[in-house]
Design an enzyme around this catalytic site. Sequence first.
Site, PDB file in Angstrom:
ATOM      1  N   HIS A   1      -7.906  -5.441  -0.434  1.00 27.83           N
ATOM      2  CA  HIS A   1      -6.661  -4.740  -0.087  1.00 27.83           C
ATOM      3  C   HIS A   1      -5.926  -5.542   0.979  1.00 27.83           C
ATOM      4  O   HIS A   1      -5.930  -5.196   2.168  1.00 27.83           O
ATOM      5  CB  HIS A   1      -7.001  -3.327   0.406  1.00 27.83           C
ATOM      6  CG  HIS A   1      -5.817  -2.401   0.456  1.00 27.83           C
ATOM      7  ND1 HIS A   1      -5.118  -2.026  -0.669  1.00 27.83           N
ATOM      8  CD2 HIS A   1      -5.216  -1.780   1.507  1.00 27.83           C
ATOM      9  CE1 HIS A   1      -4.146  -1.206  -0.328  1.00 27.83           C
ATOM     10  NE2 HIS A   1      -4.175  -1.043   0.991  1.00 27.83           N
TER      11      HIS A   1
ATOM     12  N   SER B   1       0.841  -1.192   0.000  1.00 30.64           N
ATOM     13  CA  SER B   1       0.000   0.000   0.000  1.00 30.64           C
ATOM     14  C   SER B   1       0.885   1.254   0.000  1.00 30.64           C
ATOM     15  O   SER B   1       1.723   1.413  -0.864  1.00 30.64           O
ATOM     16  CB  SER B   1      -0.961  -0.048   1.190  1.00 30.64           C
ATOM     17  OG  SER B   1      -1.991   0.905   1.066  1.00 30.64           O
TER      18      SER B   1
ATOM     19  N   ASP C   1      -9.791  -4.642  -4.776  1.00 30.08           N
ATOM     20  CA  ASP C   1      -9.237  -3.634  -3.866  1.00 30.08           C
ATOM     21  C   ASP C   1     -10.100  -2.375  -3.893  1.00 30.08           C
ATOM     22  O   ASP C   1     -10.228  -1.726  -4.932  1.00 30.08           O
ATOM     23  CB  ASP C   1      -7.805  -3.301  -4.280  1.00 30.08           C
ATOM     24  CG  ASP C   1      -7.025  -2.544  -3.214  1.00 30.08           C
ATOM     25  OD1 ASP C   1      -7.634  -1.737  -2.496  1.00 30.08           O
ATOM     26  OD2 ASP C   1      -5.816  -2.775  -3.103  1.00 30.08           O
TER      27      ASP C   1
END
Length: 227
Positions: free
Chosen positions: A208, A123, A177
């Site tokens: 995610h 991320s 995601d």
Amino acid sequence: MISGSPDLLPSIELETAAHPTRTIIWMHGLGADGSDFVPVVDELALPSIPAVRFVFPHAPTRPVSINRGMVMRAWYDYDIVDGAKLQENMATLRESERAVEALVNHETQRGVKPENIVLAGFSQGGALALFAGLRYPEKLAGIMALSCYLPAPQTLAEEAHSANFGIPIFMAHGVGDNVIPITLAAASRQQLLGTGYPVEWREYGMAHTVCREEIHDIRNWLQRVLA
């Protein structure tokens, strides 16, 4: 083992065997900390030769605009502008770039060559790995960018360092995601490919997060770039 000095981010370190000659510096996501991906070391089950040191740094705490100024661990501040576009605070992004460079330099002082160092992250940590790795002035082993995107894409052409023009890049993303849309990651991939970077791309049926199939693919990629 937890390491740190006044000049370095505090980090958690794990080694697959004594006297490591390879290093993976792995940055966590927004709001997490360095412990987030420590369990992955056992799941990867990398061979003990060559020995690998994992470094999991903790991001500093700072207000994050997209979360209404809430203070949390974050590699940089950012917000959404014009309804959809991500805009990074460049001062905080470059601050973290320098912190990553300091970690790489520390590893070289410990005897690990830059060409045997991987920058990795998930991320926001993956975004930082791309940002810092493509600008680092010595050849690195690779960049692993999980569930992320290329930050400040408009600055890459001017700021990318020639030492890492051919660096292997592993990008992986979940098709479901809802934090960083796969369309944003795919656009980053296209920009990197268009610039000439070798990108290995993987998609998984997940949100995610990280899945078992992805861990398997990461292991294979790491064994190749750190061989």
